[in-house]
Enzyme design. Structure first.
Site, PDB file in Angstrom:
ATOM      1  N   GLU A 245       0.509  -4.471  11.362  1.00 52.04           N
ATOM      2  CA  GLU A 245       1.479  -4.192  10.214  1.00 52.04           C
ATOM      3  C   GLU A 245       2.935  -4.697  10.577  1.00 52.04           C
ATOM      4  O   GLU A 245       3.492  -5.066   9.630  1.00 52.04           O
ATOM      5  CB  GLU A 245       1.404  -2.765   9.829  1.00 52.04           C
ATOM      6  CG  GLU A 245       0.454  -2.172   9.276  1.00 52.04           C
ATOM      7  CD  GLU A 245       0.581  -0.735   8.640  1.00 52.04           C
ATOM      8  OE1 GLU A 245      -0.055  -0.242   7.592  1.00 52.04           O
ATOM      9  OE2 GLU A 245       1.450  -0.175   9.101  1.00 52.04           O
TER      10      GLU A 245
ATOM     11  N   HIS B 237       3.844  -4.988   3.625  1.00 50.31           N
ATOM     12  CA  HIS B 237       3.823  -5.676   5.068  1.00 50.31           C
ATOM     13  C   HIS B 237       3.519  -7.124   4.853  1.00 50.31           C
ATOM     14  O   HIS B 237       2.733  -7.697   4.353  1.00 50.31           O
ATOM     15  CB  HIS B 237       2.744  -4.839   5.797  1.00 50.31           C
ATOM     16  CG  HIS B 237       2.930  -3.647   6.022  1.00 50.31           C
ATOM     17  ND1 HIS B 237       3.843  -2.933   7.178  1.00 50.31           N
ATOM     18  CD2 HIS B 237       2.306  -2.333   5.425  1.00 50.31           C
ATOM     19  CE1 HIS B 237       3.887  -1.580   6.954  1.00 50.31           C
ATOM     20  NE2 HIS B 237       3.011  -1.298   6.139  1.00 50.31           N
TER      21      HIS B 237
ATOM     22  N   HIS C  37       0.908  -1.202  -0.005  1.00 51.54           N
ATOM     23  CA  HIS C  37      -0.169  -0.028   0.105  1.00 51.54           C
ATOM     24  C   HIS C  37       0.822   1.089   0.101  1.00 51.54           C
ATOM     25  O   HIS C  37       2.160   1.289   0.094  1.00 51.54           O
ATOM     26  CB  HIS C  37      -0.873  -0.110   1.331  1.00 51.54           C
ATOM     27  CG  HIS C  37      -0.377   0.258   2.498  1.00 51.54           C
ATOM     28  ND1 HIS C  37      -1.003   0.828   3.553  1.00 51.54           N
ATOM     29  CD2 HIS C  37       0.944   0.009   3.053  1.00 51.54           C
ATOM     30  CE1 HIS C  37      -0.113   0.908   4.631  1.00 51.54           C
ATOM     31  NE2 HIS C  37       0.907   0.603   4.347  1.00 51.54           N
TER      32      HIS C  37
ATOM     33  N   CYS D  39       5.472   6.618   4.345  1.00 54.66           N
ATOM     34  CA  CYS D  39       4.398   5.794   3.950  1.00 54.66           C
ATOM     35  C   CYS D  39       3.792   6.367   2.795  1.00 54.66           C
ATOM     36  O   CYS D  39       2.734   5.916   2.200  1.00 54.66           O
ATOM     37  CB  CYS D  39       3.371   5.600   5.256  1.00 54.66           C
ATOM     38  SG  CYS D  39       3.958   4.460   6.505  1.00 54.66           S
TER      39      CYS D  39
ATOM     40  N   HIS E 226       5.002   0.454  -0.472  1.00 46.71           N
ATOM     41  CA  HIS E 226       5.755  -0.492   0.203  1.00 46.71           C
ATOM     42  C   HIS E 226       4.775  -1.475   0.845  1.00 46.71           C
ATOM     43  O   HIS E 226       3.709  -1.620   0.576  1.00 46.71           O
ATOM     44  CB  HIS E 226       6.173   0.096   1.486  1.00 46.71           C
ATOM     45  CG  HIS E 226       5.341   0.724   2.392  1.00 46.71           C
ATOM     46  ND1 HIS E 226       4.615   1.699   2.358  1.00 46.71           N
ATOM     47  CD2 HIS E 226       4.864   0.220   3.662  1.00 46.71           C
ATOM     48  CE1 HIS E 226       3.889   2.057   3.140  1.00 46.71           C
ATOM     49  NE2 HIS E 226       3.798   0.985   4.029  1.00 46.71           N
TER      50      HIS E 226
ATOM     51  N   HIS F 257      -1.380 -10.561  -1.128  1.00 43.45           N
ATOM     52  CA  HIS F 257      -0.597 -10.070  -2.297  1.00 43.45           C
ATOM     53  C   HIS F 257      -1.185  -9.268  -3.119  1.00 43.45           C
ATOM     54  O   HIS F 257      -1.228  -9.315  -4.284  1.00 43.45           O
ATOM     55  CB  HIS F 257      -0.113 -11.387  -2.942  1.00 43.45           C
ATOM     56  CG  HIS F 257       1.148 -12.299  -2.194  1.00 43.45           C
ATOM     57  ND1 HIS F 257       0.905 -12.830  -1.012  1.00 43.45           N
ATOM     58  CD2 HIS F 257       2.243 -12.150  -2.017  1.00 43.45           C
ATOM     59  CE1 HIS F 257       2.041 -13.329  -0.441  1.00 43.45           C
ATOM     60  NE2 HIS F 257       2.816 -12.921  -1.148  1.00 43.45           N
TER      61      HIS F 257
END
Length: 137
Positions: free
Chosen positions: A123, A29, A14, A23, A27, A68
């Site tokens: 996260e 998680h 996201h 952010c 990137h 994914h």
């Protein structure tokens, strides 16, 4: 009150529109969703819910919708580029924060008829957000 908790691991990417920190960049998680169900009574087997039923539902939903996958705000300018390139994307009407993703999972579990009371989304190992409905007044 009886409760059970099921934990599911999945991955997502996201970025946050208008964020001033790191952010704002794409990137990913390795996330952990913790789903808590509650009920005043137990079923005929003595359960709030069979762990395999809630686990199967959440895993299937996550695999279909956000595992994914790149979660982006519907107005994110990179969304059409990724879609045109054939990448998996999930467009959200709000920023794809941990808080909003927790609510997204909560709403799916609730719509499926499970007695969900809270969903927490980790996260990282040390940072999580959660969503629960306020009790009726």
């Amino acid at each position: 009150m009886f409760s059970i908790t099921k934990e599911i691991h999945f991955c997502y990417g996201h970025r946050l529109l208008h964020h001033q920190g790191k952010c704002r960049h794409l990137h990913g998680h390795n996330a952990r969703a913790v789903i808590r169900l509650e009920n005043d009574s137990l079923d005929e087997l003595g359960m709030v819910c069979d762990f395999s039923d809630i686990g199967r539902f959440v895993k299937d939903w996550l695999n279909r919708e956000i595992d994914h996958n790149m979660l982006l705000h519907q107005d994110d300018p990179v969304l059409p580029l990724l879609q045109d390139a054939g990448e998996r994307c999930y467009a959200m009407s709000e920023n794809p924060t941990a808080e909003n993703i927790a609510r997204l999972i909560f709403d799916a579990v609730e719509r499926a008829g499970f007695p969900v009371v809270e969903v927490a989304l980790y996260e990282t190992e040390s940072a999580y957000a959660s969503y629960r409905k306020s009790p009726p007044e």
